[in-house]
Design a protein around this motif. Structure first.
Motif, short mmCIF file in Angstrom:
data_model
loop_
_atom_site.label_atom_id
_atom_site.label_comp_id
_atom_site.label_asym_id
_atom_site.label_seq_id
_atom_site.Cartn_x
_atom_site.Cartn_y
_atom_site.Cartn_z
N MET A 184 80.93 -61.03 -85.26
CA MET A 184 79.67 -61.69 -85.54
C MET A 184 79.98 -62.91 -86.39
SD MET A 184 76.13 -60.26 -87.25
CE MET A 184 76.77 -59.99 -88.90
N GLU A 185 79.53 -64.07 -85.95
CA GLU A 185 79.76 -65.30 -86.69
C GLU A 185 78.48 -65.68 -87.42
OE1 GLU A 185 81.04 -68.12 -83.74
OE2 GLU A 185 82.87 -67.00 -83.34
N TYR A 186 78.64 -66.01 -88.68
CA TYR A 186 77.50 -66.41 -89.49
C TYR A 186 77.90 -67.52 -90.43
CZ TYR A 186 79.65 -63.53 -93.11
OH TYR A 186 80.52 -63.00 -94.02
N ILE A 187 76.90 -68.21 -90.94
CA ILE A 187 77.12 -69.30 -91.87
C ILE A 187 76.04 -69.24 -92.93
CG2 ILE A 187 75.80 -70.94 -90.47
CD1 ILE A 187 77.79 -73.11 -91.41
N TYR A 188 76.42 -69.49 -94.16
CA TYR A 188 75.44 -69.53 -95.24
C TYR A 188 74.59 -70.79 -95.14
CZ TYR A 188 77.20 -65.48 -97.68
OH TYR A 188 77.54 -64.20 -98.01
N ALA A 189 73.33 -70.64 -95.41
CA ALA A 189 72.38 -71.76 -95.41
C ALA A 189 71.71 -71.78 -96.78
CB ALA A 189 71.35 -71.59 -94.30
N GLY A 190 72.46 -72.20 -97.76
CA GLY A 190 71.99 -72.15 -99.14
C GLY A 190 72.45 -70.86 -99.80
N VAL A 191 71.92 -70.60 -100.96
CA VAL A 191 72.35 -69.42 -101.72
C VAL A 191 71.54 -68.17 -101.38
CG1 VAL A 191 73.26 -70.76 -103.64
CG2 VAL A 191 70.88 -70.02 -103.68
N ASP A 192 70.41 -68.34 -100.68
CA ASP A 192 69.53 -67.20 -100.47
C ASP A 192 69.37 -66.76 -99.02
OD1 ASP A 192 68.17 -69.46 -99.69
OD2 ASP A 192 66.28 -68.87 -100.60
N LYS A 193 70.16 -67.34 -98.12
CA LYS A 193 70.08 -66.89 -96.72
C LYS A 193 71.35 -67.27 -95.96
CE LYS A 193 67.49 -70.81 -94.84
NZ LYS A 193 67.04 -71.50 -96.02
N TYR A 194 71.52 -66.55 -94.85
CA TYR A 194 72.57 -66.93 -93.92
C TYR A 194 72.05 -66.83 -92.50
CZ TYR A 194 73.98 -61.99 -93.13
OH TYR A 194 74.03 -60.66 -92.79
N ILE A 195 72.73 -67.53 -91.62
CA ILE A 195 72.34 -67.62 -90.21
C ILE A 195 73.36 -66.86 -89.38
CG2 ILE A 195 72.05 -69.21 -88.27
CD1 ILE A 195 71.41 -71.39 -90.43
N ILE A 196 72.86 -65.92 -88.56
CA ILE A 196 73.73 -65.29 -87.58
C ILE A 196 73.76 -66.23 -86.38
CG2 ILE A 196 74.14 -63.33 -86.07
CD1 ILE A 196 72.66 -61.57 -88.08
N GLU A 197 74.92 -66.80 -86.12
CA GLU A 197 75.05 -67.78 -85.03
C GLU A 197 75.48 -67.15 -83.71
OE1 GLU A 197 77.83 -70.60 -86.74
OE2 GLU A 197 76.14 -71.92 -87.22
N ILE A 202 69.45 -61.38 -100.07
CA ILE A 202 69.31 -62.63 -99.33
C ILE A 202 68.64 -62.35 -97.99
CG2 ILE A 202 71.25 -63.79 -100.46
CD1 ILE A 202 73.01 -63.10 -98.12
N LYS A 203 68.25 -63.40 -97.30
CA LYS A 203 67.57 -63.30 -96.00
C LYS A 203 68.49 -63.72 -94.88
CE LYS A 203 63.54 -62.23 -97.80
NZ LYS A 203 62.86 -60.97 -97.54
N ILE A 204 68.10 -63.33 -93.66
CA ILE A 204 68.89 -63.65 -92.47
C ILE A 204 68.01 -64.43 -91.50
CG2 ILE A 204 70.09 -62.72 -90.46
CD1 ILE A 204 70.67 -60.20 -92.11
N MET A 205 68.57 -65.48 -90.93
CA MET A 205 67.95 -66.21 -89.84
C MET A 205 68.78 -65.91 -88.58
SD MET A 205 67.28 -70.30 -89.37
CE MET A 205 66.29 -70.39 -90.85
N SER A 265 73.54 -54.41 -87.88
CA SER A 265 73.18 -53.47 -88.95
C SER A 265 74.01 -53.72 -90.21
CB SER A 265 73.40 -52.03 -88.47
OG SER A 265 73.13 -51.11 -89.49
N ALA A 266 75.29 -53.97 -90.05
CA ALA A 266 76.16 -54.27 -91.20
C ALA A 266 75.71 -55.56 -91.88
CB ALA A 266 77.61 -54.36 -90.77
N GLY A 267 75.32 -56.55 -91.07
CA GLY A 267 74.81 -57.80 -91.63
C GLY A 267 73.53 -57.59 -92.43
N VAL A 268 72.67 -56.72 -91.94
CA VAL A 268 71.42 -56.40 -92.65
C VAL A 268 71.73 -55.71 -93.97
CG1 VAL A 268 69.35 -54.96 -92.58
CG2 VAL A 268 69.96 -56.36 -90.59
N GLU A 269 72.62 -54.75 -93.95
CA GLU A 269 72.98 -54.04 -95.19
C GLU A 269 73.61 -54.99 -96.21
OE1 GLU A 269 71.96 -51.04 -96.04
OE2 GLU A 269 70.94 -51.08 -94.11
N PHE A 270 74.43 -55.91 -95.73
CA PHE A 270 75.03 -56.91 -96.62
C PHE A 270 73.94 -57.77 -97.25
CE2 PHE A 270 76.61 -61.23 -97.27
CZ PHE A 270 77.64 -60.98 -98.17
N ALA A 271 73.01 -58.24 -96.42
CA ALA A 271 71.92 -59.08 -96.94
C ALA A 271 71.09 -58.33 -97.98
CB ALA A 271 71.02 -59.54 -95.79
#
Length: 71
Positions: free
Chosen positions: A4-17, A47-50, A36-42
């Protein structure tokens, strides 16, 4: 096997690309496990996920329990 590739978009969210499971391992729930692992990490980092990845976005639409981290 899967990634799963993701990138931070500021300090309060990241984007699953992108999520990807190798063809020989498809249908085993590995993509769902990655999301699911990304959700638990958030949740652990408050933080939030886009989910821009179409697969991750579909999972977020089906799983109401993930709405707390949805941006």
């Amino acid at each position: 096997i899967a990634k799963m590739e993701y990138i931070y978009a500021g300090v309060d969210k990241y984007i699953i690309e992108h999520t990807e499971v190798s063809p020989q391992h498809e249908g085993k729930g590995l993509g769902k496990q990655l999301v699911s692992a990304g959700v638990e990490f958030a949740r652990s980092k408050h933080i939030k996920i886009m989910p821009l990845c179409p697969y991750a976005n579909a999972i977020f639409k089906r799983v109401d329990a993930y709405k707390d981290v949805l941006f």
